[in-house]
Motif scaffolding. Structure first.
Motif, short mmCIF file in Angstrom:
data_model
loop_
_atom_site.label_atom_id
_atom_site.label_comp_id
_atom_site.label_asym_id
_atom_site.label_seq_id
_atom_site.Cartn_x
_atom_site.Cartn_y
_atom_site.Cartn_z
N HIS A 5 0.83 -1.22 0.00
CA HIS A 5 0.00 0.00 0.00
C HIS A 5 0.86 1.27 0.00
O HIS A 5 0.55 2.26 0.66
N ILE A 6 1.95 1.22 -0.77
CA ILE A 6 2.82 2.38 -0.92
C ILE A 6 2.37 3.15 -2.15
O ILE A 6 2.56 2.70 -3.29
N VAL A 7 1.76 4.30 -1.92
CA VAL A 7 1.23 5.13 -3.00
C VAL A 7 1.50 6.60 -2.70
O VAL A 7 1.89 6.95 -1.59
N GLY A 8 1.31 7.44 -3.71
CA GLY A 8 1.42 8.88 -3.53
C GLY A 8 2.77 9.33 -3.00
O GLY A 8 3.81 8.97 -3.54
N VAL A 9 2.72 10.13 -1.93
CA VAL A 9 3.95 10.69 -1.34
C VAL A 9 4.86 9.58 -0.83
O VAL A 9 6.08 9.65 -0.96
N GLU A 10 4.27 8.54 -0.26
CA GLU A 10 5.07 7.41 0.23
C GLU A 10 5.83 6.75 -0.91
O GLU A 10 6.98 6.32 -0.74
N LEU A 11 5.20 6.65 -2.08
CA LEU A 11 5.86 6.06 -3.24
C LEU A 11 7.06 6.91 -3.66
O LEU A 11 8.13 6.38 -3.94
N ILE A 12 6.87 8.23 -3.69
CA ILE A 12 7.97 9.12 -4.07
C ILE A 12 9.12 9.00 -3.07
O ILE A 12 10.29 8.95 -3.45
N THR A 13 8.78 8.94 -1.77
CA THR A 13 9.81 8.82 -0.73
C THR A 13 10.56 7.50 -0.85
O THR A 13 11.80 7.46 -0.78
N ALA A 14 9.81 6.40 -1.06
CA ALA A 14 10.45 5.09 -1.22
C ALA A 14 11.31 5.05 -2.47
O ALA A 14 12.42 4.50 -2.46
N ALA A 15 10.81 5.64 -3.55
CA ALA A 15 11.58 5.69 -4.80
C ALA A 15 12.88 6.47 -4.61
O ALA A 15 13.93 6.08 -5.12
N ALA A 16 12.80 7.56 -3.86
CA ALA A 16 14.00 8.36 -3.59
C ALA A 16 15.02 7.56 -2.79
O ALA A 16 16.23 7.61 -3.06
N GLY A 17 14.55 6.81 -1.80
CA GLY A 17 15.45 5.99 -1.00
C GLY A 17 16.15 4.93 -1.82
O GLY A 17 17.37 4.73 -1.70
N ILE A 18 15.40 4.25 -2.69
CA ILE A 18 16.00 3.22 -3.54
C ILE A 18 16.94 3.87 -4.56
O ILE A 18 18.01 3.31 -4.88
N ALA A 19 16.58 5.04 -5.05
CA ALA A 19 17.44 5.75 -6.01
C ALA A 19 18.78 6.13 -5.38
O ALA A 19 19.83 6.03 -6.03
N ILE A 20 18.75 6.55 -4.13
CA ILE A 20 20.00 6.86 -3.43
C ILE A 20 20.87 5.60 -3.33
O ILE A 20 22.07 5.63 -3.57
N GLY A 21 20.22 4.48 -3.00
CA GLY A 21 20.95 3.21 -2.95
C GLY A 21 21.54 2.84 -4.30
O GLY A 21 22.65 2.31 -4.38
#
Length: 201
Positions: free
Chosen positions: A132-148
């Protein structure tokens, strides 16, 4: 969220075209000058997660991947030839004369990298919705994985830098260029065969 992190880490930190380029850059003591390259890698991953995560099933990644693989495989082989053709002498060791890796090259190779798609598609199409990762949470999770994703080639670069700093022989760097260039070419051919030839031809 733990399974998402473990999956992304496993795929992103194993040897692939981006990490091999990072390792080669580190061997040549290009850690700091390669920062734009690492940033480009991270931003490409962020772009893919955002596009596929927000678009959901409006896009059909299965139809896109073979053609990204075609471009990515050819670009990987091109980069391999550049590494193999680069020459170094004892007087050149650890100088800044070599053209540094750029933001654009990092973005392009990661955006066209099917290995990156192995991270993006399952996470954005299956794992994010399940958690249930959507919206702002999706952007935040995507940013974290992108940093990795950006840190993966940086880590390989750091390892290469530590090894390269202890070696003062041009022959070592010529051999390293040939070896890493050949491995990169093999990766490029494998990308073309596995993700394009078998899917399209």
């Amino acid at each position: 969220m733990l399974e998402i992190t473990l999956y992304a880490f496993t795929v992103m930190y194993t040897p692939g075209p981006v990490n091999l380029i990072g390792l080669n850059s580190g061997l040549r003591s290009r850690l700091l000058s390669s920062l734009p390259f690492f940033t480009g890698v991270g931003l490409a991953m962020f772009a893919w997660f955002t596009i596929l995560g927000l678009a959901g099933q409006a896009l059909v990644p299965e139809l896109i991947v073979p053609y990204l693989a075609l471009a990515g495989g050819l670009y990987t082989i091109y980069l391999a030839t550049q590494i193999i053709r680069s020459d170094i002498t004892d007087g050149d060791l650890h100088t800044s004369e070599e053209k540094p890796l750029t933001f654009a090259s990092g973005f392009l190779i990661q955006f066209l990298n099917p290995k990156g798609m192995l991270v993006v598609v399952p996470i954005s199409a299956v794992m994010f919705p399940a958690a249930h990762i959507v919206g702002v949470e999706l952007i935040t999770a995507a940013a974290g994985i992108a940093i990795g994703a950006g840190l993966a080639p940086a880590l390989y670069c750091l390892i290469g830098n530590l090894v390269g700093a202890r070696v003062q022989s041009a022959k070592f760097f010529k051999a390293a260029n040939l070896t890493l260039g050949a491995l990169l070419a093999v990766v490029g051919v494998a990308i073309l065969y596995e993700y394009f030839w078998l899917k399209v031809i």
